[in-house]
Design a protein around this motif. Structure first.
Motif, PDB file in Angstrom:
ATOM      1  N   PRO A 158      18.809   6.480  47.011  1.00 28.68           N
ATOM      2  CA  PRO A 158      17.431   6.956  47.232  1.00 28.68           C
ATOM      3  C   PRO A 158      17.084   8.168  46.376  1.00 28.68           C
ATOM      4  O   PRO A 158      15.928   8.320  45.951  1.00 28.68           O
ATOM      5  N   ALA A 159      18.058   9.034  46.100  1.00 31.23           N
ATOM      6  CA  ALA A 159      17.796  10.208  45.269  1.00 31.23           C
ATOM      7  C   ALA A 159      17.633   9.819  43.801  1.00 31.23           C
ATOM      8  O   ALA A 159      16.898  10.472  43.058  1.00 31.23           O
ATOM      9  N   PHE A 160      18.309   8.737  43.389  1.00 34.95           N
ATOM     10  CA  PHE A 160      18.196   8.285  42.003  1.00 34.95           C
ATOM     11  C   PHE A 160      16.877   7.553  41.738  1.00 34.95           C
ATOM     12  O   PHE A 160      16.322   7.619  40.637  1.00 34.95           O
ATOM     13  N   ALA A 161      16.359   6.856  42.728  1.00 34.77           N
ATOM     14  CA  ALA A 161      15.223   5.948  42.538  1.00 34.77           C
ATOM     15  C   ALA A 161      14.013   6.574  41.849  1.00 34.77           C
ATOM     16  O   ALA A 161      13.363   5.909  41.030  1.00 34.77           O
ATOM     17  N   PRO A 162      13.630   7.843  42.137  1.00 30.58           N
ATOM     18  CA  PRO A 162      12.451   8.408  41.459  1.00 30.58           C
ATOM     19  C   PRO A 162      12.545   8.423  39.933  1.00 30.58           C
ATOM     20  O   PRO A 162      11.514   8.536  39.266  1.00 30.58           O
ATOM     21  N   ASN A 163      13.757   8.308  39.383  1.00 31.93           N
ATOM     22  CA  ASN A 163      13.872   8.197  37.929  1.00 31.93           C
ATOM     23  C   ASN A 163      13.112   6.984  37.409  1.00 31.93           C
ATOM     24  O   ASN A 163      12.628   6.990  36.267  1.00 31.93           O
ATOM     25  N   LEU A 164      13.013   5.943  38.241  1.00 31.48           N
ATOM     26  CA  LEU A 164      12.347   4.722  37.801  1.00 31.48           C
ATOM     27  C   LEU A 164      10.868   4.961  37.510  1.00 31.48           C
ATOM     28  O   LEU A 164      10.286   4.319  36.641  1.00 31.48           O
ATOM     29  N   MET A 165      10.259   5.906  38.243  1.00 33.57           N
ATOM     30  CA  MET A 165       8.858   6.225  37.964  1.00 33.57           C
ATOM     31  C   MET A 165       8.716   6.833  36.571  1.00 33.57           C
ATOM     32  O   MET A 165       7.805   6.466  35.808  1.00 33.57           O
ATOM     33  N   ASN A 166       9.601   7.744  36.253  1.00 31.92           N
ATOM     34  CA  ASN A 166       9.524   8.392  34.946  1.00 31.92           C
ATOM     35  C   ASN A 166       9.762   7.400  33.816  1.00 31.92           C
ATOM     36  O   ASN A 166       9.056   7.407  32.801  1.00 31.92           O
ATOM     37  N   PHE A 167      10.757   6.540  33.989  1.00 29.49           N
ATOM     38  CA  PHE A 167      11.024   5.525  32.963  1.00 29.49           C
ATOM     39  C   PHE A 167       9.830   4.583  32.810  1.00 29.49           C
ATOM     40  O   PHE A 167       9.464   4.183  31.693  1.00 29.49           O
ATOM     41  N   SER A 168       9.232   4.211  33.943  1.00 32.96           N
ATOM     42  CA  SER A 168       8.106   3.274  33.917  1.00 32.96           C
ATOM     43  C   SER A 168       6.900   3.881  33.207  1.00 32.96           C
ATOM     44  O   SER A 168       6.251   3.215  32.382  1.00 32.96           O
TER      45      SER A 168
END
Length: 509
Positions: A158-168
């Protein structure tokens, strides 16, 4: 618990690094003008609702109830409860999405009245809001899965998941030429990221047998959750109302005003996400579990250690934001369409926000004194009182100080909130600062004095070094100061802690 805190903090730090890359890309492509203002306004609605209904209120009500169900009734009963909440949450978000889609112009007009006499900018903000708002549905369900996974000791993914927003968002900006403008590209990147983040956590939840299906709600099972949720929504809404007040007032500034606040706020949120929210994310389920097991001393011990570590980790950011704010903004964002004037404007706002940083990173840990015991009403009342002071100050300071006045009012409101939480918790014996906390506070103060000296007296030398690197001058100067400052701060802090008899092992116990 400290291992989980560091795990969450580490992955959140990674997300902030990728977030900076994303923001740097946004600043270079969109600058600080009409398109960036419209994009940040479009993000404001889903982000504010996310903070109100998702991360803030939902966790405060769900995590203690879910943890208690696991401890007292077992995993099966907890899964029934979570499935029923899942159903209600999904239904409410679909209804909210339909309402906002139908009334987007009215919502944007309320949020940014300063755009009413700028029809092109208003129309762009409306279109981008319709694109970004579905993100709220996905991310609210993400927060439900996050709470369930945290209660089962799963913190890393769950802590890693917000990286996906930045990549997207970065991927979308890379093909911005396919869209009417970069604002449209970034907005689609935001919404796609919600799908990716939710999908990742649903995958992990299914692997451990959590939240496998929707369930028909039964009032008897979810009653306590909703009794806690109501005050939690009001309490979580208060800081978001302050943010919305910033957006409303800043929309009346010339083009770039909203962007100055947004860029500064994103920098200011770095330690909040890495340290403050990470601390609250780990501490709340830990205290809830210990209190459910009637381990009051263990809960207070965990809170004191978490707050001590929070102070030590966040203090360097406070010093940096209030000694070299313009250099920070210039080093990270001054390129492409983002000018030196934009950097100075955002730097002044960052310094004003920085004054309230230490209060902000500690509020989540202080609120846990009440929320872990199922009391969401007290933090709500405190938050409302702080909100009243905050908004009153915004109205007073907006005209003479502009965006800086709005940020200053935010900082004052945060300190009022923290002081009231800590004071009442201590009076009710729901919080206890031990000797290690006091010694850590003293050691941090000494280390901060040395760090401030490095920032103030070393700035000229760092800029002289950076002058040899042309367009990278500010970034090189900032990097040099950051490296030297980090070494000095860490060395002095560890030395002061050792001199006072505090070891790293004692902070981890």
């Amino acid at each position: 618990m400290i291992r989980n805190l560091l795990s969450v903090g580490g992955f959140t730090l990674l997300s902030r690094v990728t977030g900076f890359l994303s923001l740097a890309m946004q600043s270079a492509i969109m600058g600080a003008g009409a398109v960036s203002d419209a994009f940040f306004i479009a993000q404001r609605l889903p982000n504010s609702f996310r903070a109100i209904f998702g991360e803030g209120a939902f966790n405060a009500a769900f995590v203690p109830s879910y943890s208690m169900a696991i401890e007292q009734k077992g995993d099966a009963a907890a899964e029934e409860f979570a499935g029923e909440v899942y159903t209600l949450l999904l239904a409410s978000q679909i209804i909210l999405l339909a309402i906002v889609w139908a009334l987007t112009p009215q919502f944007v007009s309320l949020l940014a009245p300063g755009l009413d006499d700028r029809p092109e900018k208003f129309a762009l903000a409306v279109n981008l809001t319709r694109i970004t708002f579905p993100y709220l549905l996905f991310i609210t369900l993400f927060v439900l899965h996050q709470g369930a996974l945290n209660a089962h000791g799963r913190f890393a993914l769950p802590a890693f998941a917000p990286n996906l927003m930045n990549f997207s968002v970065m991927a979308a900006l890379a093909v911005a030429f396919l869209f009417p403008n970069a604002g449209y590209a970034a907005s689609w990147g935001v919404t796609v990221s919600g799908v990716l983040e939710l999908g990742l956590l649903m995958w992990q939840a299914r692997r451990i047998g959590v939240l496998q299906r929707l369930r028909r709600p039964h009032w008897a099972r979810v009653r306590d959750f909703f009794i806690r949720l109501g005050p939690a929504i009001i309490g979580s809404a208060s800081p978001q109302i302050a943010v919305l007040a910033d957006t409303i007032l800043s929309s009346m500034l010339p083009d770039g005003g909203v962007s100055s606040i947004s860029y500064a706020e994103r920098l200011y949120q770095l330690p909040v996400g890495v340290i403050g929210i990470a601390a609250g994310t780990v501490l709340l389920p830990e205290m809830s579990r210990r209190l459910a097991a009637r381990d009051e001393a263990g809960a207070l011990h965990a809170q004191s250690r978490t707050m001590a570590l929070t102070v030590a980790l966040a203090a360097p950011f406070f010093i940096a934001f209030d000694t070299i704010p313009e250099l920070i903004v210039a080093g990270l964002f001054q390129r492409g369409k983002f000018s030196a004037a934009d950097a100075y404007a955002a730097g002044d706002v960052l310094a004003a926000y920085g004054a309230g940083l230490m209060a902000l990173v500690l509020i989540a840990s202080a609120r846990a004194s009440f929320q872990a015991r199922g009391d969401t009403r007290t933090p709500m009342l405190i938050a409302l009182a702080a909100l009243a002071a905050n908004v009153a100050l915004k109205i007073v300071l907006f005209r003479p100080l502009g965006a800086v006045g709005l940020a200053t009012a935010t900082s004052v409101g945060l300190w009022i909130n923290l002081a009231a939480l800590v004071g009442l918790a201590l009076a009710q014996e729901g919080m206890r600062f031990d000797a290690i906390f006091v010694k850590t506070l003293g050691a941090t103060f000494v280390a901060c004095a040395f760090l401030a000296a490095v920032a103030i007296f070393g700035r000229s030398s760092a800029l002289a070094l950076g002058a040899h690197f042309g367009a990278l001058a500010n970034l090189v100067a900032l990097t040099a100061l950051a490296v030297v400052g980090a070494l000095v701060y860490a060395g002095v802090l560890l030395g002061a802690l050792r001199a006072s008899g505090v070891t790293i092992a004692s902070l981890r116990r």
